[in-house]
Design an enzyme around this catalytic site. Structure first.
Site, PDB file in Angstrom:
ATOM      1  N   HIS A 118      93.264  39.376  44.524  1.00 12.40           N
ATOM      2  CA  HIS A 118      93.679  39.242  45.927  1.00 12.40           C
ATOM      3  C   HIS A 118      92.537  38.689  46.785  1.00 12.40           C
ATOM      4  O   HIS A 118      92.731  37.745  47.556  1.00 12.40           O
ATOM      5  CB  HIS A 118      94.153  40.591  46.473  1.00 12.40           C
ATOM      6  CG  HIS A 118      94.331  40.599  47.961  1.00 12.40           C
ATOM      7  ND1 HIS A 118      95.416  40.021  48.583  1.00 12.40           N
ATOM      8  CD2 HIS A 118      93.535  41.085  48.947  1.00 12.40           C
ATOM      9  CE1 HIS A 118      95.286  40.151  49.896  1.00 12.40           C
ATOM     10  NE2 HIS A 118      94.148  40.785  50.145  1.00 12.40           N
ATOM     11  N   HIS A 123      92.005  35.259  49.574  1.00 12.50           N
ATOM     12  CA  HIS A 123      91.257  35.050  50.825  1.00 12.50           C
ATOM     13  C   HIS A 123      90.236  33.925  50.786  1.00 12.50           C
ATOM     14  O   HIS A 123      90.129  33.158  51.740  1.00 12.50           O
ATOM     15  CB  HIS A 123      90.496  36.337  51.201  1.00 12.50           C
ATOM     16  CG  HIS A 123      91.364  37.416  51.752  1.00 12.50           C
ATOM     17  ND1 HIS A 123      91.853  37.390  53.039  1.00 12.50           N
ATOM     18  CD2 HIS A 123      91.822  38.564  51.202  1.00 12.50           C
ATOM     19  CE1 HIS A 123      92.581  38.481  53.260  1.00 12.50           C
ATOM     20  NE2 HIS A 123      92.587  39.211  52.155  1.00 12.50           N
TER      21      HIS A 123
HETATM   22 FE    FE Z   1      93.406  41.170  52.047  1.00 17.14          FE
END
Ligand code: FE
Ligand code: HBI
Length: 276
Positions: A118, A123
């Site tokens: 993740h 990001h």
């Molecule tokens: Fe996050």
């Protein structure tokens, strides 16, 4: 902020097992197939620029050097969720806190806490974009201020509905830029193609009043036109805005207010040329 150093750790890249790299490959391959035509171009450019690929869990040092050269951001390895104040202090210094562990095979589709897939695949590619990189730093500075003012709840909603679950309108149709979606196979499709969620025009005050779910697909997504719009929305001092919205009721995650036009699938498929 001296304790920033206390909460960062070493990634220990050589310590990952073959199976952990294999889980990364599985997740990465699946998202690559889904994200063509769904993720925004800025994200795909960031992935390519960083050379984040199917090979295995990347070495943060290599990524940090590329990121630093592009936008001045670096990755700070952290053991998990870090306290809010440290989280914001890191962002304000252009350090992105990334967890190091990867989810287990029985958690491929869902886990509630951030893992390395993740954080790095969701990001970090967006931080290769200059405007978005500046937005994230501004968010960190805004977070420190919101903590002092006692309005973290409102600011966290802004993060949630933009950085984690944001959509962007492009001439080709809606695209994903939110990391929570980009790292989720199911939600990558759901957010654009399912007829249930509302897709509403981004509005700072509206977003700050809207509650969210952390344990299911979102019922509402907010759509920006471009990242400059998002950055511009975070330029004003939020203190008077917090006061203004404190007098107004919260909004349920699935609510559409009178006068708000929810974009619906009946008007055409999200992935073609529809505008919000
Ligand atoms: Fe996050
Ligand atoms: N820590 N590692 C990590 N990742 C996050 O996304 C995170 C965090 N600490 C706090 C936090 N997020 C939130 O409180 C803010 O987004 C509001």
């Amino acid at each position: 902020m001296d304790d920033v150093r206390d909460c960062t750790i070493e990634q220990n890249w050589s310590g990952y097992s073959a199976d952990e790299h294999a889980i990364w490959r599985l997740l990465f391959d699946r998202q690559q197939r889904l994200l063509v035509g769904r993720a925004c171009q800025e994200y795909l450019d960031g992935l390519r620029g960083l050379g984040v690929a199917a090979g295995g869990i990347p070495d943060f040092r290599r990524l940090s050097d590329l990121l630093d050269r592009a936008t001045g951001w670096r990755i700070a390895a952290v053991p998990g969720i870090v306290p809010d104040e440290l989280f914001f202090a890191l962002l304000a210094r252009r350090r992105f806190p990334s967890t190091c562990f990867i989810r287990r095979r029985d958690q491929l589709d869902y886990l509630q806490e951030p893992d390395v897939f993740h954080d790095i695949c969701g990001h970090v590619p967006m931080l290769m974009n200059r405007v978005f990189a500046d937005y994230m730093q501004a968010y960190g500075e805004g977070g420190l201020k919101a903590l002092r003012l006692g309005h973290l709840t409102e600011l966290a909603r802004l993060y949630w509905y933009t950085v984690e679950f944001g959509l962007i309108a492009t001439p080709e149709g809606l695209r994903i830029y939110g990391s929570g979606i980009l790292s989720s196979a199911g939600e990558s499709v759901y957010c654009l193609e399912d007829s249930h969620p509302h897709r509403l025009r981004f509005d700072l005050r509206r977003v700050m009043r809207t509650r969210y779910h952390i344990d299911r697909y979102q019922q509402t997504y907010f759509v920006i036109d471009d990242f400059a719009e998002l950055f511009a929305a975070t330029r004003p001092d939020f203190a008077p805005i917090y006061r203004e919205i404190a007098a107004l009721p919260e909004i349920a995650p699935d609510a559409v207010l009178p006068g708000e036009r929810a974009w619906s699938k009946k008007e055409g498929p999200c992935v073609s040329t529809a505008r919000v």
